[in-house]
Design a protein around this motif. Structure first.
Motif, short mmCIF file in Angstrom:
data_model
loop_
_atom_site.label_atom_id
_atom_site.label_comp_id
_atom_site.label_asym_id
_atom_site.label_seq_id
_atom_site.Cartn_x
_atom_site.Cartn_y
_atom_site.Cartn_z
N VAL A 52 0.46 -1.27 -0.17
CA VAL A 52 0.23 -0.20 0.17
C VAL A 52 0.81 0.87 0.16
O VAL A 52 1.59 1.49 0.27
N PRO A 53 0.69 2.40 -1.04
CA PRO A 53 1.27 3.39 -0.53
C PRO A 53 1.78 3.58 -0.01
O PRO A 53 1.18 3.84 1.82
N GLY A 54 2.87 5.04 0.96
CA GLY A 54 3.70 5.07 1.94
C GLY A 54 2.47 6.17 2.76
O GLY A 54 3.04 5.84 3.87
N VAL A 67 -9.18 2.69 0.93
CA VAL A 67 -9.17 2.20 2.26
C VAL A 67 -7.90 2.65 2.84
O VAL A 67 -7.25 2.26 1.54
N THR A 68 -7.62 2.83 4.11
CA THR A 68 -7.17 3.11 4.81
C THR A 68 -6.11 2.23 5.37
O THR A 68 -7.25 1.60 6.17
N SER A 69 -4.86 1.17 5.35
CA SER A 69 -4.15 0.41 6.76
C SER A 69 -3.04 0.87 6.85
O SER A 69 -2.77 2.29 6.16
N PRO A 70 -2.96 0.21 8.23
CA PRO A 70 -1.77 0.89 8.58
C PRO A 70 -0.35 -0.05 7.86
O PRO A 70 0.18 -0.32 7.00
N GLU A 71 0.90 0.86 8.00
CA GLU A 71 2.21 0.60 7.23
C GLU A 71 2.78 -1.14 6.92
O GLU A 71 2.51 -1.60 8.11
N VAL A 82 -10.72 -6.28 -4.83
CA VAL A 82 -8.97 -6.00 -3.64
C VAL A 82 -9.20 -6.37 -2.97
O VAL A 82 -10.15 -6.15 -1.69
N TRP A 83 -8.01 -7.00 -2.13
CA TRP A 83 -7.80 -7.26 -0.61
C TRP A 83 -6.95 -6.75 -0.26
O TRP A 83 -5.76 -6.79 -0.74
N PHE A 84 -6.61 -6.77 0.92
CA PHE A 84 -5.76 -5.90 1.82
C PHE A 84 -4.93 -6.75 3.43
O PHE A 84 -6.29 -8.19 3.80
N SER A 85 -4.08 -7.60 2.99
CA SER A 85 -2.83 -8.57 3.34
C SER A 85 -2.24 -7.87 4.97
O SER A 85 -1.00 -6.43 3.59
N SER A 86 -1.84 -8.31 5.15
CA SER A 86 -1.02 -7.44 6.50
C SER A 86 0.63 -8.37 5.95
O SER A 86 0.32 -9.18 5.57
N PRO A 87 1.43 -7.43 6.79
CA PRO A 87 2.54 -8.03 6.56
C PRO A 87 3.58 -9.33 6.23
O PRO A 87 4.41 -10.03 5.68
#
Length: 201
Positions: A52-54, A67-71, A82-87
């Motif tokens: 996800v961008p900076g 959508v805003t996700s953690p760094e 679109v799915w969002f994955s943790s580190p």
């Protein structure tokens, strides 16, 4: 756990197709095969996760949402999902967009009510999920619903699956996230806030 998440995704896709078939007859008629094609279809490339961008905000200009996700989180685009994955690359949040290409006016409330019933039925049949609740909500100002399900993991352990959905400009927006017990996924604590950051542009 990963195979159960993939199954959950498949169940939701089937649920949505079933809803569209019931509420919008004729829209999902299959296209006739191309008589000139003799080659087997080329397999679609496997989607690649990207950071996800900076600033932590993913923007989808095609369907007009952010959508805003953690760094350190990743996003993966695959068709209208679109799915969002943790580190650690576990999927935590998913946004599905499904255009309603109806001719004429779509009865939004009928589509949402059909989704309510179909989600509950298909999730129970597909992964043994138990319906917990459904309530009216606002998805960034657009009237919709939130449904909550309890899903078995192993033995007595369960996780919570939350899906929020609404129709805007003849597109169904579904924002889904999981809530796992802490010992299963340390990053999952951020899933709810990431899903709740969904906003229309």
């Amino acid at each position: 756990m990963k195979s159960q998440r993939l199954l959950l995704t498949g169940v939701l896709a089937v649920a949505l197709i079933a809803v569209l078939a019931v509420t919008l007859p004729g829209l999902l008629a299959p296209e006739p095969p191309d008589p000139g094609s003799t080659q087997p279809p080329t397999p679609a490339p496997t989607p690649t996760p990207a950071l996800v961008p900076g600033n932590g905000t993913y923007v989808n200009t095609t369907y007009g949402y952010a959508v805003t996700s953690p760094e350190g989180w990743f996003y993966t685009e695959s068709g209208e999902s679109v799915w969002f994955s943790s580190p650690d690359k576990h999927e935590e949040v998913r946004v599905n967009t499904n255009p309603l290409s109806a001719q004429g006016e779509v009865d939004t409330e009928k589509v949402l009510e059909a989704l309510n019933a179909t989600y509950a039925e298909d999730l129970r049949a597909g992964i043994g999920a138990e319906w917990v609740s459904t309530e009216r909500i606002s998805l960034d100002g657009v009237p919709g619903y939130e449904s909550v399900f309890s899903v078995p993991i192993v033995e007595e352990d369960r996780y919570t699956f939350v899906v929020r959905y609404a129709v805007k400009d003849d597109v169904i927006y579904s924002v889904m996230h999981t809530v796992f017990p802490p010992e299963y996924d340390v990053y999952n604590v951020d899933a709810a806030s990431t899903a709740e950051s969904f906003r229309f542009l």
